[in-house]
Write an enzyme that holds these catalytic residues in place. Structure first.
Site, PDB file in Angstrom:
ATOM      1  N   ASP A 152      39.762  11.565 -13.497  1.00 59.65           N
ATOM      2  CA  ASP A 152      40.791  12.535 -13.880  1.00 59.65           C
ATOM      3  C   ASP A 152      40.472  13.911 -13.296  1.00 59.65           C
ATOM      4  OD1 ASP A 152      43.083  13.153 -15.954  1.00 59.65           O
ATOM      5  OD2 ASP A 152      41.634  14.775 -16.168  1.00 59.65           O
ATOM      6  N   TYR A 168      41.672  22.565 -11.898  1.00 58.52           N
ATOM      7  CA  TYR A 168      40.204  22.470 -11.999  1.00 58.52           C
ATOM      8  C   TYR A 168      39.496  22.963 -10.731  1.00 58.52           C
ATOM      9  CZ  TYR A 168      41.396  19.240 -15.861  1.00 58.52           C
ATOM     10  OH  TYR A 168      41.918  18.665 -16.981  1.00 58.52           O
ATOM     11  N   LYS A 215      46.999  16.593 -11.743  1.00 59.62           N
ATOM     12  CA  LYS A 215      48.039  17.210 -12.586  1.00 59.62           C
ATOM     13  C   LYS A 215      48.540  18.475 -11.922  1.00 59.62           C
ATOM     14  CE  LYS A 215      44.944  15.998 -16.403  1.00 59.62           C
ATOM     15  NZ  LYS A 215      43.654  16.503 -15.895  1.00 59.62           N
TER      16      LYS A 215
HETATM   17  N1  LIG Z   1      45.353  17.712 -19.820  1.00 55.29           N
HETATM   18  C1  LIG Z   1      44.688  18.745 -20.293  1.00 55.29           C
HETATM   19  O1  LIG Z   1      45.260  19.810 -20.602  1.00 55.29           O
HETATM   20  C2  LIG Z   1      43.199  18.640 -20.458  1.00 55.29           C
HETATM   21  C3  LIG Z   1      42.530  19.582 -21.261  1.00 55.29           C
HETATM   22  C4  LIG Z   1      41.150  19.435 -21.432  1.00 55.29           C
HETATM   23  C5  LIG Z   1      40.479  18.389 -20.803  1.00 55.29           C
HETATM   24  N2  LIG Z   1      41.150  17.509 -19.994  1.00 55.29           N
HETATM   25  C6  LIG Z   1      40.443  16.393 -19.304  1.00 55.29           C
HETATM   26  O2  LIG Z   1      39.682  15.663 -20.245  1.00 55.29           O
HETATM   27  C7  LIG Z   1      38.329  15.621 -19.830  1.00 55.29           C
HETATM   28  C8  LIG Z   1      37.386  15.549 -21.018  1.00 55.29           C
HETATM   29  O3  LIG Z   1      37.576  16.611 -21.913  1.00 55.29           O
HETATM   30  P1  LIG Z   1      36.537  17.811 -22.083  1.00 55.29           P
HETATM   31  O4  LIG Z   1      35.808  17.990 -20.809  1.00 55.29           O
HETATM   32  O5  LIG Z   1      37.303  18.962 -22.643  1.00 55.29           O
HETATM   33  O6  LIG Z   1      35.580  17.354 -23.276  1.00 55.29           O
HETATM   34  P2  LIG Z   1      34.760  16.038 -23.722  1.00 55.29           P
HETATM   35  O7  LIG Z   1      34.791  15.003 -22.687  1.00 55.29           O
HETATM   36  O8  LIG Z   1      35.211  15.718 -25.096  1.00 55.29           O
HETATM   37  O9  LIG Z   1      33.296  16.648 -23.880  1.00 55.29           O
HETATM   38  C9  LIG Z   1      32.537  17.090 -22.796  1.00 55.29           C
HETATM   39  C10 LIG Z   1      31.221  17.641 -23.362  1.00 55.29           C
HETATM   40  O10 LIG Z   1      30.533  16.598 -24.058  1.00 55.29           O
HETATM   41  C11 LIG Z   1      29.203  16.463 -23.555  1.00 55.29           C
HETATM   42  N3  LIG Z   1      28.903  15.006 -23.510  1.00 55.29           N
HETATM   43  C12 LIG Z   1      29.447  14.084 -22.682  1.00 55.29           C
HETATM   44  N4  LIG Z   1      28.978  12.855 -22.947  1.00 55.29           N
HETATM   45  C13 LIG Z   1      28.117  12.984 -23.980  1.00 55.29           C
HETATM   46  C14 LIG Z   1      27.310  12.078 -24.707  1.00 55.29           C
HETATM   47  N5  LIG Z   1      27.312  10.776 -24.432  1.00 55.29           N
HETATM   48  N6  LIG Z   1      26.536  12.567 -25.719  1.00 55.29           N
HETATM   49  C15 LIG Z   1      26.540  13.898 -26.016  1.00 55.29           C
HETATM   50  N7  LIG Z   1      27.292  14.808 -25.366  1.00 55.29           N
HETATM   51  C16 LIG Z   1      28.075  14.364 -24.355  1.00 55.29           C
HETATM   52  C17 LIG Z   1      29.217  17.094 -22.185  1.00 55.29           C
HETATM   53  O11 LIG Z   1      27.986  17.714 -21.916  1.00 55.29           O
HETATM   54  P3  LIG Z   1      27.055  17.262 -20.669  1.00 55.29           P
HETATM   55  O12 LIG Z   1      27.798  17.600 -19.422  1.00 55.29           O
HETATM   56  O13 LIG Z   1      25.823  18.076 -20.897  1.00 55.29           O
HETATM   57  O14 LIG Z   1      26.833  15.789 -20.839  1.00 55.29           O
HETATM   58  C18 LIG Z   1      30.304  18.172 -22.320  1.00 55.29           C
HETATM   59  O15 LIG Z   1      29.751  19.373 -22.810  1.00 55.29           O
HETATM   60  C19 LIG Z   1      38.186  16.892 -18.982  1.00 55.29           C
HETATM   61  O16 LIG Z   1      37.011  16.889 -18.210  1.00 55.29           O
HETATM   62  C20 LIG Z   1      39.468  16.857 -18.222  1.00 55.29           C
HETATM   63  O17 LIG Z   1      39.387  15.910 -17.149  1.00 55.29           O
HETATM   64  C21 LIG Z   1      42.507  17.616 -19.845  1.00 55.29           C
END
Ligand SMILES: NC(=O)c1ccc[n+]([C@@H]2O[C@H](COP(=O)([O-])OP(=O)(O)OC[C@H]3O[C@@H](n4cnc5c(N)ncnc54)[C@H](OP(=O)(O)O)[C@@H]3O)[C@@H](O)[C@H]2O)c1
Length: 271
Positions: free
Chosen positions: A42, A47, A71
């Protein structure tokens, strides 16, 4: 890993989120994820990492097996802007097509029919395989599905145990669309949660895996992001255990009125 099939389009149920991953680190991580079995990546124009993501996917030699989502930024939703912006995405990714193209955020200043018409044209011309939306509310989903000429396959929304998204999930499903959960481990805060940690211990898993399993067990697609290889492996190992009804109910109780983590000035009025 299972695929979710929506309107003839197959979407692997776990993907790699790439927000805040950039440059060589991003390219390397995408390559490592694919080597570990990820088949869904994704990204987004916003980004600033489409070139790095594209390089990682191409270097894997598995481009044809991978679903890449990008997106379109909300300020580029007028038809001519959208078409230009997607062609720019394609040249940054160095792909001949995008697998899944989403409207990143709704923009009330641009008629949805115009934006979706341009996306349909890109699909008909072979630049895009499938189209969908992100951050759409119940009302916006109804309007989008009324005016679109091509099927919409998903609504990508914030989704984790701390936020009750039942209304928008039901609406997404009522239109035959897949729910794709962003921030599925609540931006990392699932790790350290007492309830999730306790359930994790009984399954020999981590709290993050319990959080992700809670979503995939409901048929939701998840796109966790990590910058660490060891966590890449963990975040995809979700299919060798099952949560009981009681455990699912305990996790559902973690929802809080203030549970939303992604909210901007341009957000729609949430359900
Ligand atoms: N459509 C939209 O508007 C929108 C908005 C937000 C996000 N997104 C997409 O969704 C994706 C995911 O969401 P997000 O990045 O906001 O948050 P997330 O995936 O819920 O959380 C990411 C965080 O969790 C940590 N993490 C990952 N795996 C882990 C594990 N197994 N144990 C403990 N901690 C862990 C990571 O740290 P480390 O790197 O240190 O592992 C990072 O700080 C984004 O990257 C993006 O592609 C889309």
């Amino acid at each position: 890993m299972a695929d979710i099939e929506i309107k003839g389009f197959k979407l692997p149920q776990v993907g790699l989120g790439t927000w805040q991953l950039t440059g060589r680190d991003c390219t390397r991580l995408v390559g490592q994820a694919i080597a570990l079995g990820y088949r869904h990546i994704d990204t987004a124009q916003m980004y600033g990492n489409e070139a790095a993501v594209g390089e990682g996917v191409r270097a894997s030699g598995k481009r044809n097996e991978i679903v890449v989502t990008t997106k379109v930024q909300p300020e580029r939703l007028l038809p001519a802007d959208l078409i230009r912006s997607v062609k720019e995405s394609l040249s940054r990714l160095r792909f001949d097509h995008i697998d899944l193209l989403l409207i990143h955020w709704p923009n009330p200043r641009v008629p949805l029919a115009d934006t979706l018409g341009a996306m349909a044209k890109l699909k008909q011309d072979g630049f895009v395989t499938a189209i969908g939306v992100s951050n759409f509310t119940v009302a916006l989903l109804a309007e989008a599905n009324r005016v679109t000429t091509e099927p919409l396959v998903c609504n990508q929304i914030e989704c984790h145990p701390y936020l009750d998204q039942s209304k928008v999930i039901a609406a997404t499903r009522s239109h035959g669309m897949a729910v794709v959960a962003y921030s599925p481990i609540a931006k990392g805060s699932a790790a350290g949660d007492r309830v999730l940690e306790a359930i994790a211990e009984t399954h020999g898993k981590t709290a993050a895996q319990i959080c992700l399993r809670y979503l995939v067990q409901q048929g939701i697609v998840v796109i966790p992001r990590t910058s660490k290889v060891e966590r890449l492996e963990q975040n995809i190992a979700l299919f060798d255990f099952e949560l009981s009804e009681l455990e699912m109910a305990r996790i559902a109780k973690l929802a809080q009125p203030q549970g939303r983590m992604v909210d901007w000035a341009w957000s729609p009025k949430w359900d």
